[in-house]
Design a protein around this motif. Structure first.
Motif, PDB file in Angstrom:
ATOM      1  N   LYS A 132      52.560  35.282  -6.438  1.00 47.19           N
ATOM      2  CA  LYS A 132      51.132  35.352  -6.126  1.00 47.19           C
ATOM      3  C   LYS A 132      50.614  34.018  -5.593  1.00 47.19           C
ATOM      4  O   LYS A 132      49.884  33.972  -4.586  1.00 47.19           O
ATOM      5  CB  LYS A 132      50.336  35.772  -7.365  1.00 47.19           C
ATOM      6  CG  LYS A 132      48.856  36.019  -7.083  1.00 47.19           C
ATOM      7  CD  LYS A 132      48.190  36.689  -8.275  1.00 47.19           C
ATOM      8  CE  LYS A 132      46.742  37.084  -7.932  1.00 47.19           C
ATOM      9  NZ  LYS A 132      46.107  37.843  -9.031  1.00 47.19           N
ATOM     10  N   GLU A 133      51.026  32.938  -6.231  1.00 47.52           N
ATOM     11  CA  GLU A 133      50.604  31.609  -5.776  1.00 47.52           C
ATOM     12  C   GLU A 133      51.122  31.332  -4.375  1.00 47.52           C
ATOM     13  O   GLU A 133      50.410  30.780  -3.529  1.00 47.52           O
ATOM     14  CB  GLU A 133      51.110  30.538  -6.742  1.00 47.52           C
ATOM     15  CG  GLU A 133      50.365  30.492  -8.066  1.00 47.52           C
ATOM     16  CD  GLU A 133      50.908  29.419  -8.994  1.00 47.52           C
ATOM     17  OE1 GLU A 133      51.904  28.755  -8.609  1.00 47.52           O
ATOM     18  OE2 GLU A 133      50.348  29.256 -10.097  1.00 47.52           O
ATOM     19  N   ILE A 135      51.813  33.461  -1.969  1.00 48.67           N
ATOM     20  CA  ILE A 135      51.080  34.252  -0.984  1.00 48.67           C
ATOM     21  C   ILE A 135      49.692  33.663  -0.733  1.00 48.67           C
ATOM     22  O   ILE A 135      49.263  33.494   0.420  1.00 48.67           O
ATOM     23  CB  ILE A 135      50.962  35.718  -1.452  1.00 48.67           C
ATOM     24  CG1 ILE A 135      52.347  36.377  -1.494  1.00 48.67           C
ATOM     25  CG2 ILE A 135      50.029  36.512  -0.549  1.00 48.67           C
ATOM     26  CD1 ILE A 135      52.390  37.685  -2.252  1.00 48.67           C
ATOM     27  N   LEU A 136      48.991  33.319  -1.794  1.00 49.60           N
ATOM     28  CA  LEU A 136      47.616  32.818  -1.654  1.00 49.60           C
ATOM     29  C   LEU A 136      47.560  31.397  -1.103  1.00 49.60           C
ATOM     30  O   LEU A 136      46.579  31.018  -0.446  1.00 49.60           O
ATOM     31  CB  LEU A 136      46.901  32.887  -3.000  1.00 49.60           C
ATOM     32  CG  LEU A 136      46.652  34.295  -3.556  1.00 49.60           C
ATOM     33  CD1 LEU A 136      46.017  34.222  -4.935  1.00 49.60           C
ATOM     34  CD2 LEU A 136      45.760  35.103  -2.614  1.00 49.60           C
ATOM     35  N   TYR A 145      48.954  37.436   4.174  1.00 50.27           N
ATOM     36  CA  TYR A 145      47.652  37.596   3.514  1.00 50.27           C
ATOM     37  C   TYR A 145      46.517  37.425   4.529  1.00 50.27           C
ATOM     38  O   TYR A 145      45.618  38.279   4.631  1.00 50.27           O
ATOM     39  CB  TYR A 145      47.544  36.566   2.383  1.00 50.27           C
ATOM     40  CG  TYR A 145      46.165  36.366   1.826  1.00 50.27           C
ATOM     41  CD1 TYR A 145      45.561  37.333   1.029  1.00 50.27           C
ATOM     42  CD2 TYR A 145      45.462  35.189   2.075  1.00 50.27           C
ATOM     43  CE1 TYR A 145      44.290  37.137   0.504  1.00 50.27           C
ATOM     44  CE2 TYR A 145      44.199  34.979   1.552  1.00 50.27           C
ATOM     45  CZ  TYR A 145      43.614  35.954   0.768  1.00 50.27           C
ATOM     46  OH  TYR A 145      42.356  35.770   0.249  1.00 50.27           O
ATOM     47  N   TYR A 223      52.467  43.479  -3.457  1.00 51.98           N
ATOM     48  CA  TYR A 223      53.729  42.990  -2.922  1.00 51.98           C
ATOM     49  C   TYR A 223      54.812  43.249  -3.972  1.00 51.98           C
ATOM     50  O   TYR A 223      54.710  42.761  -5.111  1.00 51.98           O
ATOM     51  CB  TYR A 223      53.667  41.485  -2.658  1.00 51.98           C
ATOM     52  CG  TYR A 223      52.870  41.060  -1.454  1.00 51.98           C
ATOM     53  CD1 TYR A 223      53.501  40.535  -0.324  1.00 51.98           C
ATOM     54  CD2 TYR A 223      51.480  41.135  -1.438  1.00 51.98           C
ATOM     55  CE1 TYR A 223      52.767  40.110   0.780  1.00 51.98           C
ATOM     56  CE2 TYR A 223      50.739  40.717  -0.344  1.00 51.98           C
ATOM     57  CZ  TYR A 223      51.392  40.205   0.760  1.00 51.98           C
ATOM     58  OH  TYR A 223      50.657  39.779   1.852  1.00 51.98           O
ATOM     59  N   ALA A 270      53.292  41.188  -7.164  1.00 51.68           N
ATOM     60  CA  ALA A 270      51.996  40.516  -7.210  1.00 51.68           C
ATOM     61  C   ALA A 270      50.932  41.449  -6.647  1.00 51.68           C
ATOM     62  O   ALA A 270      51.164  42.147  -5.648  1.00 51.68           O
ATOM     63  CB  ALA A 270      52.036  39.214  -6.411  1.00 51.68           C
ATOM     64  N   ILE A 272      47.342  41.342  -4.939  1.00 57.02           N
ATOM     65  CA  ILE A 272      46.521  40.382  -4.214  1.00 57.02           C
ATOM     66  C   ILE A 272      45.200  41.029  -3.799  1.00 57.02           C
ATOM     67  O   ILE A 272      45.199  42.097  -3.181  1.00 57.02           O
ATOM     68  CB  ILE A 272      47.254  39.873  -2.950  1.00 57.02           C
ATOM     69  CG1 ILE A 272      48.639  39.320  -3.308  1.00 57.02           C
ATOM     70  CG2 ILE A 272      46.413  38.826  -2.218  1.00 57.02           C
ATOM     71  CD1 ILE A 272      48.626  38.102  -4.173  1.00 57.02           C
ATOM     72  N   ASP A 273      44.091  40.396  -4.152  1.00 55.87           N
ATOM     73  CA  ASP A 273      42.776  40.837  -3.688  1.00 55.87           C
ATOM     74  C   ASP A 273      42.497  40.231  -2.322  1.00 55.87           C
ATOM     75  O   ASP A 273      42.609  39.015  -2.136  1.00 55.87           O
ATOM     76  CB  ASP A 273      41.680  40.407  -4.661  1.00 55.87           C
ATOM     77  CG  ASP A 273      41.675  41.247  -5.937  1.00 55.87           C
ATOM     78  OD1 ASP A 273      42.251  42.344  -5.917  1.00 55.87           O
ATOM     79  OD2 ASP A 273      41.096  40.795  -6.929  1.00 55.87           O
ATOM     80  N   ILE A 274      42.150  41.090  -1.371  1.00 52.03           N
ATOM     81  CA  ILE A 274      41.721  40.623  -0.053  1.00 52.03           C
ATOM     82  C   ILE A 274      40.308  41.124   0.182  1.00 52.03           C
ATOM     83  O   ILE A 274      40.055  42.328   0.087  1.00 52.03           O
ATOM     84  CB  ILE A 274      42.642  41.135   1.065  1.00 52.03           C
ATOM     85  CG1 ILE A 274      44.089  40.659   0.851  1.00 52.03           C
ATOM     86  CG2 ILE A 274      42.143  40.675   2.438  1.00 52.03           C
ATOM     87  CD1 ILE A 274      45.062  41.149   1.908  1.00 52.03           C
TER      88      ILE A 274
END
Length: 281
Positions: A132-133, A135-136, A145, A223, A270, A272-274
């Motif tokens: 997650k880290e 990707i962000l 992302y 993901y 993970a 992920i909020d987009i």
């Protein structure tokens, strides 16, 4: 136009999930003669000789002038004792690849799973957090992302408040034009992620949900990444791997027909909020 319904999988790698037929998932398939002749694995460990099942002394090492005379004359041990000592050395040697950071403990945990897990899949919340880290934190033009964020903002039907099914290919194209998250950055050589995961075997990306309110949207993207904790023949034949006792021990524990410890699949995921808005178009 019709609305695209969620969840919707927008990307899958060509390689399969749960692929136990992959070359790096083989185990116990090589003899002592093959390991020595084809892979040049005569000397494996500073602690034990797996071929003669004997402990090594400090004089029975390549740097010792007595090495060749003492070979095979150490204390005899059982195959189980030999494997246990190799795993202890394996864990000890792993520390040079995981010097710092919140993920440095993972490699020892995964080595122990190779020892005791009998090939069962492995997952850990630290691996999920690392993905997650990654990707962000990717702010480059190749970030999947950011590319998905742009594709959503541009292609949402803002008047009717849905994403058109006819534009689903734009989401897939966004991922294809980017770079999937892999732990092959410079820092991954030392933070424990390069040695535990490095490259990913298979990746699926799914938009789980999409909410549109007025001129804003929020999407949840999943993901799912799989890697194999195992070595294939090409790995150990490369100098960058074979020069390290770490990889020599790993290959012998996995592939020698007197050990045959089973490699395993590592599952990482993970959510992920987009979020974005019509104003960002």
């Amino acid at each position: 136009m019709a609305a695209l319904h969620f969840p919707y999988t927008i990307f899958k790698t060509q390689k399969w999930m749960d692929d136990y037929t992959a070359r790096d998932m083989r185990c116990g398939d090589l003899t002592e003669a093959q390991l020595k002749s084809q892979y040049r694995l005569d000397y494996i460990s500073d602690r034990v000789d797996p071929w003669t099942l004997t402990r090594r002394s400090s004089m029975d090492r390549p740097q010792s002038m007595f090495c060749c005379n003492l070979r095979g004359q150490g204390e005899k041990i059982t195959r189980q004792q030999c494997a246990a000592m190799l795993f202890d050395e394996f864990r000890s040697l792993s520390r040079k690849f995981s010097l710092y950071g919140p993920y440095s403990h993972l490699i020892e945990k995964m080595i122990t799973h190779l020892q005791n897990g009998n090939g069962t899949p492995f997952s850990d919340i630290s691996l999920d957090r690392a993905l997650k880290e990654h990707i962000l934190d990717d702010k480059t033009k190749d970030s999947t992302y950011l590319l998905l964020k742009e594709a959503l903002s541009i292609n949402i039907d803002w008047e009717n408040k849905y994403y058109p099914r006819e534009e689903s290919g734009k989401l897939r194209d966004a991922v294809f034009s980017g770079r999937l998250p892999k732990f092959n950055r410079f820092q991954d050589n030392y933070n424990g992620m390069g040695i535990t995961v490095h490259d990913a075997w298979a990746t699926h990306i799914t938009i789980k949900s999409l909410q549109i309110d007025n001129d804003r949207y929020r999407a949840v993207v999943h993901y799912k990444v799989q890697d194999h904790f195992g070595l294939d023949s090409d790995d150990i034949l490369k100098i960058k791997f074979s020069q390290f006792h770490f990889f020599r021990i790993w290959f012998v524990l996995q592939r020698y027909n007197q050990f045959g410890f089973k490699p395993f699949i590592t599952n990482i995921e993970a959510f992920i909020d987009i979020s974005g808005s019509q104003r960002e178009i």
